[in-house]
Design an enzyme around this catalytic site. Structure first.
Site, short mmCIF file in Angstrom:
data_model
loop_
_atom_site.label_atom_id
_atom_site.label_comp_id
_atom_site.label_asym_id
_atom_site.label_seq_id
_atom_site.Cartn_x
_atom_site.Cartn_y
_atom_site.Cartn_z
CB SER A 4 52.74 39.80 37.19
OG SER A 4 52.37 40.35 35.95
CB SER B 26 37.69 34.01 49.23
OG SER B 26 37.55 33.05 48.20
CE LYS C 31 45.55 52.30 53.41
NZ LYS C 31 44.29 52.96 52.99
CG ASP D 87 35.90 39.28 49.83
OD1 ASP D 87 36.77 39.35 48.92
OD2 ASP D 87 34.73 39.68 49.68
NE ARG E 1 43.94 36.82 38.27
CZ ARG E 1 44.89 35.90 38.32
NH1 ARG E 1 46.14 36.27 38.50
NH2 ARG E 1 44.60 34.62 38.20
CB THR F 269 47.71 25.95 38.63
OG1 THR F 269 47.17 26.97 37.79
CG2 THR F 269 49.22 26.09 38.69
#
Length: 248
Positions: free
Chosen positions: A141, A46, A125, A68, A116, A188
Site C-alpha cells: 500500500s 506481466s 484467493k 497477467d 493493485r 524506484t
C-alpha cells in the site's frame, strides 16, 4: 556480529518465496534480499522480458513466470501449477494516477484498481491455498491512504481498500499471517516517467524535508517485507515505511 550474520544468513534456507511484481523496484530488492538469506525464489511479472532479465540477475535456480495479474484465469493457472511455498509477496503495480478529480479518466482508474486491488485479491484467493503452515502473505500500500493530498484520490482509494483487505484476510485466512507494507516516496521505477532532471530535484527536495534526511531506497522496502516474513506473530497490520513523511 559474526553470530548475528550466521543466524540471518540462512534464515530462509529451504523456504520458497513467491514475489508477484518481483522483477523491478522494491519487489526485485526483496527477491535479492531473500536470496541472500537462502530463499528459493519465484518472481512474476506481466512481461516476459522483465522476467527473463530479473532471473538472469538472481541466483541459479530462481524461477520466473509471466502472468497477467489482472486476469483471473492466468492467476488461477499460475497457482495451480506452482505448488506449495512459504511466503507470498505482492508488490505489483503500475504508476499511480496523479490527477485532479475533474479530469480523472474513469477507465484508467479502473485499470489501476484491477491490478493493485483485484490483483492482490486474486493472489490471496488462489495463492493462500498453497502457503505452508507458518507462512505469510504480504501486500503493498502507500501513505496516500492515510495522508491524501490533492490529486491522489484514486491512489488514496486503492491504498485504503488494500489495507482494509489486509485486515479482513487476516481474519478469514487465519492462522495464515496477512500484513501490508505502506510506502512513502521511494527511489524506484515508479517515477521513471518524470524527466530525470525533475526527478532528481524531487528526490532531493523530498529527502531534505523528511526526518530521516533522505529518500527511500528499494532496499529499505525489502527489509520491511523480510521482517514480516521472518517474525511469526503479527497479522492484519500495516507497517509504514515512509522516512517519517506522515509526521511532517
Amino acid at each position: 556480529m559474526q553470530t548475528i550474520e550466521n543466524e540471518y544468513g540462512h534464515r530462509f534456507k529451504d523456504k520458497r518465496v513467491v514475489i508477484l511484481g518481483g522483477t523491478s523496484g522494491i519487489g526485485f530488492a526483496t527477491a535479492e534480499a531473500a536470496a541472500r538469506e537462502g530463499a528459493n525464489l519465484v518472481v512474476v511479472s506481466s512481461k516476459k522480458e522483465n522476467v527473463d532479465r530479473a532471473v538472469s540477475r538472481l541466483p541459479e535456480g530462481t524461477k520466473g513466470c509471466a502472468v497477467d495479474l489482472t486476469n483471473e484465469e492466468q492467476v488461477r493457472t499460475f497457482f495451480s501449477n506452482i505448488g506449495e511455498f512459504d511466503h507470498l509477496v505482492f508488490t505489483a503495480g503500475d504508476p499511480m494516477m496523479i490527477e485532479n478529480l475533474d479530469i480523472t479518466d474513469i477507465g484508467t482508474a479502473q485499470q489501476l484498481f484491477n491490478l493493485r486491488y483485484w490483483g492482490a485479491f486474486m493472489a490471496a484467493k488462489y495463492g493462500s491455498q498453497n502457503i505452508r503452515r507458518g507462512g505469510s502473505l504480504t501486500l503493498t500500500s502507500g501513505i496516500a491512504g492515510a495522508r491524501p493530498q490533492k490529486g491522489v484520490t484514486v491512489a488514496a482509494s486503492i491504498c485504503g481498500a488494500v489495507e482494509s483487505l489486509t485486515r479482513a484476510l487476516a481474519v478469514e485466512l487465519s492462522p495464515l499471517r496477512v500484513n501490508t507494507v505502506s510506502f512513502g516516496i521511494m527511489r524506484t521505477e515508479f517515477w521513471n516517467e518524470v524527466p530525470e532532471k525533475h526527478r532528481s530535484i524531487m528526490y532531493n527536495n523530498v529527502g531534505e524535508s523528511l526526518p530521516v534526511g533522505r529518500i527511500g531506497e528499494p532496499e529499505d522496502g525489502a527489509e520491511a517485507f523480510l521482517y514480516l516474513m521472518r517474525e511469526n506473530y503479527s497479522t492484519g497490520q500495516i507497517i509504514v515505511v515512509d522516512g517519517g513523511s506522515t509526521l511532517v
